[in-house]
Structures are given as C-alpha cells and as structure tokens.
Design a protein around this motif. Structure first.
Motif, PDB file in Angstrom:
ATOM      1  N   ASN A   5      11.169  12.385 -11.214  1.00 55.36           N
ATOM      2  CA  ASN A   5      12.195  11.774 -12.031  1.00 55.36           C
ATOM      3  C   ASN A   5      13.465  11.704 -11.201  1.00 55.36           C
ATOM      4  OD1 ASN A   5      13.257  14.399 -12.054  1.00 55.36           O
ATOM      5  ND2 ASN A   5      12.201  14.882 -13.981  1.00 55.36           N
ATOM      6  N   SER A   6      14.577  11.484 -11.814  1.00 60.76           N
ATOM      7  CA  SER A   6      15.818  11.315 -11.045  1.00 60.76           C
ATOM      8  C   SER A   6      16.293  12.615 -10.407  1.00 60.76           C
ATOM      9  CB  SER A   6      16.922  10.740 -11.937  1.00 60.76           C
ATOM     10  OG  SER A   6      17.291  11.668 -12.952  1.00 60.76           O
ATOM     11  N   LEU A   7      15.703  13.725 -10.821  1.00 60.37           N
ATOM     12  CA  LEU A   7      16.116  15.021 -10.266  1.00 60.37           C
ATOM     13  C   LEU A   7      15.287  15.439  -9.066  1.00 60.37           C
ATOM     14  CD1 LEU A   7      16.646  16.926 -13.646  1.00 60.37           C
ATOM     15  CD2 LEU A   7      18.412  16.000 -12.120  1.00 60.37           C
ATOM     16  N   GLY A   8      14.114  14.833  -8.853  1.00 60.98           N
ATOM     17  CA  GLY A   8      13.313  15.194  -7.699  1.00 60.98           C
ATOM     18  C   GLY A   8      11.833  14.987  -7.921  1.00 60.98           C
ATOM     19  N   VAL A   9      11.056  15.316  -6.877  1.00 63.88           N
ATOM     20  CA  VAL A   9       9.598  15.185  -6.908  1.00 63.88           C
ATOM     21  C   VAL A   9       8.996  16.506  -7.369  1.00 63.88           C
ATOM     22  CG1 VAL A   9       7.535  14.717  -5.544  1.00 63.88           C
ATOM     23  CG2 VAL A   9       9.677  13.514  -5.023  1.00 63.88           C
ATOM     24  N   GLU A  10       8.192  16.468  -8.423  1.00 64.48           N
ATOM     25  CA  GLU A  10       7.587  17.682  -8.958  1.00 64.48           C
ATOM     26  C   GLU A  10       6.143  17.864  -8.512  1.00 64.48           C
ATOM     27  OE1 GLU A  10       8.139  17.716 -13.174  1.00 64.48           O
ATOM     28  OE2 GLU A  10      10.341  17.602 -13.031  1.00 64.48           O
ATOM     29  N   ALA A  11       5.450  16.753  -8.241  1.00 61.42           N
ATOM     30  CA  ALA A  11       4.058  16.860  -7.792  1.00 61.42           C
ATOM     31  C   ALA A  11       3.662  15.568  -7.097  1.00 61.42           C
ATOM     32  CB  ALA A  11       3.134  17.140  -8.970  1.00 61.42           C
ATOM     33  N   LEU A  12       2.696  15.689  -6.178  1.00 62.07           N
ATOM     34  CA  LEU A  12       2.155  14.530  -5.487  1.00 62.07           C
ATOM     35  C   LEU A  12       0.638  14.600  -5.579  1.00 62.07           C
ATOM     36  CD1 LEU A  12       3.266  13.163  -2.015  1.00 62.07           C
ATOM     37  CD2 LEU A  12       0.866  13.264  -2.651  1.00 62.07           C
ATOM     38  N   ASN A  13       0.056  13.582  -6.186  1.00 61.79           N
ATOM     39  CA  ASN A  13      -1.387  13.552  -6.395  1.00 61.79           C
ATOM     40  C   ASN A  13      -1.986  12.402  -5.603  1.00 61.79           C
ATOM     41  OD1 ASN A  13      -1.411  15.598  -8.700  1.00 61.79           O
ATOM     42  ND2 ASN A  13       0.010  14.051  -9.471  1.00 61.79           N
ATOM     43  N   ALA A  14      -2.578  12.732  -4.460  1.00 66.67           N
ATOM     44  CA  ALA A  14      -3.129  11.712  -3.570  1.00 66.67           C
ATOM     45  C   ALA A  14      -4.388  11.098  -4.169  1.00 66.67           C
ATOM     46  CB  ALA A  14      -3.427  12.328  -2.219  1.00 66.67           C
TER      47      ALA A  14
ATOM     48  N   ILE B  92       0.877  -1.166   0.000  1.00 64.64           N
ATOM     49  CA  ILE B  92       0.000   0.000   0.000  1.00 64.64           C
ATOM     50  C   ILE B  92       0.916   1.217   0.000  1.00 64.64           C
ATOM     51  CG2 ILE B  92      -1.838   1.207   1.239  1.00 64.64           C
ATOM     52  CD1 ILE B  92      -2.597  -1.450   2.543  1.00 64.64           C
ATOM     53  N   ALA B  93       1.054   1.854  -1.142  1.00 64.14           N
ATOM     54  CA  ALA B  93       2.095   2.881  -1.258  1.00 64.14           C
ATOM     55  C   ALA B  93       1.848   3.760  -2.480  1.00 64.14           C
ATOM     56  CB  ALA B  93       3.478   2.225  -1.346  1.00 64.14           C
ATOM     57  N   GLY B  94       2.717   4.736  -2.650  1.00 58.21           N
ATOM     58  CA  GLY B  94       2.616   5.639  -3.776  1.00 58.21           C
ATOM     59  C   GLY B  94       3.381   5.132  -4.983  1.00 58.21           C
ATOM     60  N   SER B  95       3.013   5.649  -6.138  1.00 50.32           N
ATOM     61  CA  SER B  95       3.682   5.297  -7.390  1.00 50.32           C
ATOM     62  C   SER B  95       4.768   6.322  -7.695  1.00 50.32           C
ATOM     63  CB  SER B  95       2.673   5.261  -8.533  1.00 50.32           C
ATOM     64  OG  SER B  95       3.323   5.134  -9.777  1.00 50.32           O
ATOM     65  N   ASP B  96       5.904   5.834  -8.143  1.00 53.27           N
ATOM     66  CA  ASP B  96       7.031   6.685  -8.533  1.00 53.27           C
ATOM     67  C   ASP B  96       7.145   6.642 -10.053  1.00 53.27           C
ATOM     68  OD1 ASP B  96       9.475   7.797  -9.158  1.00 53.27           O
ATOM     69  OD2 ASP B  96      10.663   6.523  -7.844  1.00 53.27           O
ATOM     70  N   SER B  97       6.812   7.743 -10.691  1.00 51.07           N
ATOM     71  CA  SER B  97       6.839   7.748 -12.159  1.00 51.07           C
ATOM     72  C   SER B  97       8.242   7.546 -12.714  1.00 51.07           C
ATOM     73  CB  SER B  97       6.265   9.065 -12.690  1.00 51.07           C
ATOM     74  OG  SER B  97       6.988  10.175 -12.179  1.00 51.07           O
ATOM     75  N   GLY B  98       9.263   7.784 -11.885  1.00 54.58           N
ATOM     76  CA  GLY B  98      10.631   7.537 -12.319  1.00 54.58           C
ATOM     77  C   GLY B  98      11.063   6.095 -12.163  1.00 54.58           C
ATOM     78  N   GLY B  99      10.234   5.273 -11.537  1.00 51.07           N
ATOM     79  CA  GLY B  99      10.488   3.831 -11.456  1.00 51.07           C
ATOM     80  C   GLY B  99      11.488   3.386 -10.423  1.00 51.07           C
TER      81      GLY B  99
ATOM     82  N   ARG C 101      23.047   2.244 -11.025  1.00 46.56           N
ATOM     83  CA  ARG C 101      23.516   3.102 -12.110  1.00 46.56           C
ATOM     84  C   ARG C 101      22.505   4.227 -12.358  1.00 46.56           C
ATOM     85  NH1 ARG C 101      22.166   0.481 -17.929  1.00 46.56           N
ATOM     86  NH2 ARG C 101      22.244   2.716 -18.343  1.00 46.56           N
ATOM     87  N   ARG C 102      22.929   5.216 -13.084  1.00 47.42           N
ATOM     88  CA  ARG C 102      22.085   6.368 -13.413  1.00 47.42           C
ATOM     89  C   ARG C 102      21.281   6.100 -14.682  1.00 47.42           C
ATOM     90  NH1 ARG C 102      25.788   9.779 -13.253  1.00 47.42           N
ATOM     91  NH2 ARG C 102      25.249  11.007 -11.388  1.00 47.42           N
ATOM     92  N   TYR C 103      19.989   6.526 -14.668  1.00 45.48           N
ATOM     93  CA  TYR C 103      19.164   6.403 -15.873  1.00 45.48           C
ATOM     94  C   TYR C 103      18.731   7.769 -16.401  1.00 45.48           C
ATOM     95  CZ  TYR C 103      18.948   1.451 -14.833  1.00 45.48           C
ATOM     96  OH  TYR C 103      19.289   0.149 -14.593  1.00 45.48           O
ATOM     97  N   GLY C 104      18.858   8.788 -15.533  1.00 43.88           N
ATOM     98  CA  GLY C 104      18.537  10.144 -15.963  1.00 43.88           C
ATOM     99  C   GLY C 104      19.707  11.058 -15.655  1.00 43.88           C
ATOM    100  N   GLU C 105      19.416  12.322 -15.428  1.00 47.11           N
ATOM    101  CA  GLU C 105      20.468  13.286 -15.144  1.00 47.11           C
ATOM    102  C   GLU C 105      20.800  13.387 -13.658  1.00 47.11           C
ATOM    103  OE1 GLU C 105      22.238  14.887 -17.452  1.00 47.11           O
ATOM    104  OE2 GLU C 105      21.124  13.670 -18.897  1.00 47.11           O
ATOM    105  N   GLY C 106      19.948  12.787 -12.809  1.00 50.29           N
ATOM    106  CA  GLY C 106      20.137  12.916 -11.373  1.00 50.29           C
ATOM    107  C   GLY C 106      20.540  11.612 -10.698  1.00 50.29           C
ATOM    108  N   ILE C 107      19.943  11.366  -9.529  1.00 54.00           N
ATOM    109  CA  ILE C 107      20.272  10.202  -8.708  1.00 54.00           C
ATOM    110  C   ILE C 107      19.654   8.943  -9.307  1.00 54.00           C
ATOM    111  CG2 ILE C 107      19.898   9.139  -6.441  1.00 54.00           C
ATOM    112  CD1 ILE C 107      19.930  11.975  -5.269  1.00 54.00           C
ATOM    113  N   GLY C 108      20.453   7.886  -9.431  1.00 56.79           N
ATOM    114  CA  GLY C 108      19.943   6.610  -9.925  1.00 56.79           C
ATOM    115  C   GLY C 108      19.329   5.792  -8.809  1.00 56.79           C
ATOM    116  N   PRO C 109      18.558   4.756  -9.155  1.00 54.54           N
ATOM    117  CA  PRO C 109      17.935   3.902  -8.149  1.00 54.54           C
ATOM    118  C   PRO C 109      18.870   2.780  -7.707  1.00 54.54           C
ATOM    119  CG  PRO C 109      17.211   3.210 -10.306  1.00 54.54           C
ATOM    120  CD  PRO C 109      18.117   4.410 -10.519  1.00 54.54           C
ATOM    121  N   VAL C 110      18.613   2.273  -6.514  1.00 53.95           N
ATOM    122  CA  VAL C 110      19.299   1.071  -6.075  1.00 53.95           C
ATOM    123  C   VAL C 110      18.942  -0.053  -7.053  1.00 53.95           C
ATOM    124  CG1 VAL C 110      17.401   0.386  -4.525  1.00 53.95           C
ATOM    125  CG2 VAL C 110      19.714  -0.458  -4.094  1.00 53.95           C
TER     126      VAL C 110
END
Length: 506
Positions: free
Chosen positions: A44-53, A8-15, A254-263
């Motif tokens: 995305n990898s640079l940060g959170v731009e919006a949160l839609n509950a 039960i959690a939120g979706s991350d569009s950056g995956g 590894r990095r997939y965008g311009e910012g922080i990559g995922p574990v």
C-alpha cells in the motif's frame, strides 16, 4: 502490426507502480498494453508487506497466450522475482528475437529496490540478470541505486555515471538510460544520462520536483519509453517525452492513503514547462557535469523577432525562383544553395537579399551565415548540426533572425536552448529533395509539436507538403507551411501559390 506493448512485471496492489502504472502510462500514449504478471505484491502507500512470485508455469501460460494472438513491437520488463523467472523470460526473448519477422525491442527497468528502500527481488538474481537477460536488452533504465547494484560503480560524479553506463553495455545492454532522481547532483536538480548503442552520450536535466508523491516513477518512465519506441520514435524522443510526462505527473500527484502517493498519469506532454533541458557544453549544468566546452565557443540565445507567423514559406535553390515567389506574394522565402563551391554563391546570396528588400519579403539564407551577415540578410536558417559550428554570437550581434530545423522532440527542446526566431519541424512526409531516412514525423507528431511550441515561437511545418496535403497540415494550427516542389514543379506556379495561401491563411 498494431502498436502493442507487453509489460512483464509485478502487480502492485496499491495501484501506484508495477503493472498498474505500466498500463496507465502506455495508454496515455495510445498504445495497447498487454501484461504478463510475474509477482503479486501486497503493498500500500506505506510500503511492501509481501511479495508472492508467480510460478514459471503461470508465466509461461501468459506468454504463450500472447504469442499466438498479440505479438509485441516492444516488450517492457519490470520485476523478475527470482533466477527461474529470469531464465524463462530470457529464453523466450531469445526465441522471439531469432524467429519473429519483426523482432521485439526489449526495454528493461531493473526493479530491485523500490523508492521506499524495500528490496523487491532475491539477492542472487544479479548474476542471472547479467548472464541471461542483459545481452537481450535494447534499452535498460536503472535508477542510481539499481545502477550501483548491477555495476558495482558508486556514482560519485559525472565520470562515474558514464563508467557505469559503459559497464552495463559491456554486460550486453545496447542503450542505457540512468535515471537521476535519487542522485541529487547538482544539488536541487534531477539530471539523467543516456548512452546510445552508437555511443552518443547526452544529459537531460531540470530542477527537482519537490513532492513526496513519487511512487511508480521508474515504472512509468520506462513504460512511456516503451510506448514511444513502439510508435517508431527514436530513443532520444522517447526519453525526453518520458521525462516531461513524469515531471507533470510529479507536479500534480496526490496522496490516496496515509503514505506516499503515486505519480499522476496524464496524457501526451504538450506543455513546455514540464520538459527537461537538453544539457549542452557551456551551460551552467554543462559546467557542473564537466562537459568539454569547444575551443571556439560562440553560444548565444535570443534572436531577432520575425514579428509573427511566417505564412507560406517557399524553399528554393535559384534566384529566378526567389524573385518569382516574392513577386507572387509569398511572404517568406529561403535560398538553399546546395553547391557550397558554386562560383556565384556570394553573388547569388547578395542578390537574393536585395530581392527580399525590393519586395518587402523575408529572405532567409540557408547555412551560409557568414555571407548572410556580410550582406545584411533578413535571416539565416540552420540545421541541428550547424548549431555547433556557426558563430551564433555574430548572427545575434548582426540582428539577423535565426530559424532552426528540428526532427523530433529532443531536437526541438535542444533548439529551445538558443531561443531562435522560429522553429521548423519535419519532415512531415517523405520528400525527394533531401534524404530524411528515419526522420519522417507525420501529422500525429506535428499535432503535438504545434501546441508545445506555438506560444513561444512561430512554427513551420516542412517536408513533402504539396497541394493535396497542405490543408491537413494547416489544420494542425501550425503557423507556416514550407514547400518546395509544390511551387517549383507546378504547371501554374502562381495558381499554386494562390491555392496554398488560401489553405494556410484560411
């Protein structure tokens, strides 16, 4: 019930985090992940731009769909974006715990602050969490920021971490895992703390993995813990496996965008290098964490070598069986005298040692390390509880081999601190010779234990292994199979020994 876990959690569009990370982590441990989406984040990898509950109606419909067809062994909760969501989820959890024939275990990863520093939930949710949700939580897994937000305790040292864990329990959470990735204490290390429902406290630690690609670590760790709990693992094992999984993922992220990559998401951890250390009193990290050292501190690491795998390993309780097994060609025998007050105890141990020398076999003495040293035994076998009591320095100085029992991955890694001569893993199956309630490991765990430890130690499988099971056990690649009744209760023990030897040696 199948190994079903709900997230039960939120979706991350950056995956990289949220529901997406939860599914990847859970599937890595071969459980089925179902999802209830609480929010759609634009990030995305640079940060959170919006949160839609999501509305409570949308969340309710997802929960109702799962309830009727796919009930969960474990429910993992991540982002709850507002008070209404917290109240709704808490109401459902309370109902499940009261009415399901197998009440679900609840793992809560309080997603309040992302690694990037973004606040991901409304500020007025903290009081609602304490009032409604935490009393229903079995395991809570906050990072240091979230711990401070929930408890008001600033984590300035080890005692403050313990205080914060106790405060979380006072809010109702049964067990607490405080993740130390943001703590940096001691400098350059990642040290995590756990406090069980039974008030057992323990620390895990490893050198911090230096990488920018840390997105989703918290979600993934709690999801691995949830998956392992669904498979029946105790929390200690779930926690240490989660840490090893994350450590490997950080190493290869590894990095997939311009910012922080995922574990990175991999598989069940089977490489010892990624496992954290079980921190014990007297170690360097133990001193840094102010762990109290016993007045009689006899720690030692590095014991005599057995010269290779131990082959067929007979565990017997009489001298008669010691000699029968050695004479029939069993290479390794353990004398396990159950009555510590036996008037013939010392004589029996001395004779068993003599028999080992006569037949050129390895004879281990279970528990009675003083007498084993006194009479020049080949080796001693100790359980986990004996590691704190025995004079390991004296055993090492006497040149004796040391075997250690392990009943899961936490105990296995703890035993690795001592660098013993071999590791025994069990009970593989239920056994009548010893009460192993809650400690049955099974073949699946053995299949992970063997590749994890075989490059470092001779490995032994023990517990409930008979002629009908020995071949399956040997097929895991374990170096030695320990048996009790398979020999002593056989109609023809010599024939049983021969058959077992063939199964083990191929």
């Amino acid at each position: 019930m199948a190994d079903v876990v709900w997230s039960i959690a939120g979706s991350d569009s950056g995956g990289g985090a949220g529901i997406q990370a939860d599914i990847k982590a859970m599937q890595s441990f071969n459980v089925h992940a179902c999802t209830v989406i609480t929010a759609l984040t634009a990030q995305n990898s640079l940060g959170v731009e919006a949160l839609n509950a999501m509305s409570t109606g949308v969340i309710e419909s997802q929960l109702q769909a799962l309830i009727h067809d796919m009930p969960a062994k474990v429910i993992k909760i991540g982002m709850l974006a507002n008070v209404q969501q917290i109240q709704l989820v808490a109401e459902h959890l309370r109902h499940y715990k009261q009415t399901w024939s197998e009440p679900p275990v609840v793992v809560y990863d309080p997603v309040a602050i992302a690694t990037s520093g973004d606040l991901l939930t409304e500020e007025d949710t903290v009081d609602a969490l304490k009032t409604h949700l935490l009393p229903l939580v079995d395991v809570i897994t906050p990072n240091t920021h979230e711990t401070q937000l929930l408890t008001g305790v600033y984590l300035i040292g080890p005692s403050a971490v313990k205080e914060a864990a106790q405060k979380l329990q006072s809010f109702g959470a049964k067990a607490v895992v405080i993740k130390g990735g943001h703590w940096d204490f001691p400098k350059g290390y990642c040290v995590d703390f756990a406090l069980s429902a039974e008030q057992e406290a323990y620390w895990l630690g490893n050198e911090a993995v230096v990488t920018p690609h840390t997105h989703g670590t918290g979600c993934s760790l709690s999801s691995v813990i949830a998956a392992c709990l669904a498979k029946g693992y105790p929390l200690k094992d779930a926690f240490i496996l989660g840490k090893a999984y994350i450590n490997k993922g950080l190493n290869i992220g590894r990095r997939y965008g311009e910012g922080i990559g995922p574990v990175a998401h991999t598989s069940f951890p089977e490489e010892l290098q990624y496992f954290p250390q079980v921190i014990e009193a007297g170690s360097w990290l133990g001193d840094e964490l102010e762990l109290e050292t016993p007045s009689e501190f006899n720690f030692s690491a590095g014991f005599a070598s057995t010269g290779g795998e131990l082959g067929l390993y007979a565990v017997v309780d009489t001298l008669d069986w010691v000699e029968k097994c050695l004479a029939a060609g069993v290479p390794t025998v353990q004398l396990r005298v159950k009555d510590a007050q036996s008037p013939t105890l010392e004589q029996d141990i001395e004779t068993a040692i003599t028999l080992g020398k006569k037949y050129q076999g390895r004879v281990f003495i279970n528990d009675h390390w003083q007498l084993a040293i006194q009479h020049g035994a080949y080796g001693v076998h100790l359980g986990q509880e004996d590691l704190d009591k025995a004079n390991l320095a004296a055993i090492q100085a006497a040149g004796l081999c040391l075997g250690v029992s392990t009943h899961g991955f936490y105990e296995m890694v703890r035993a690795h601190n001592y660098r013993p001569s071999y590791l025994a893993f069990g009970a593989i199956y239920p056994t009548t010779t010893k009460d192993m309630t809650g400690q049955i490991q099974g073949l699946e765990k053995l299949q992970h234990f063997v590749p994890l430890m075989r490059d470092s130690y001779p490995t032994v499988a023990i517990g409930g292994i008979d002629l009908t099971r020995a071949a399956q056990v040997a097929d895991t690649g374990v170096g030695s199979v320990a048996v009790v009744r398979a020999i002593t209760e056989a109609d023809d023990y010599e024939a049983a020994i021969s058959q077992l030897q063939v199964m083990i040696n191929g």
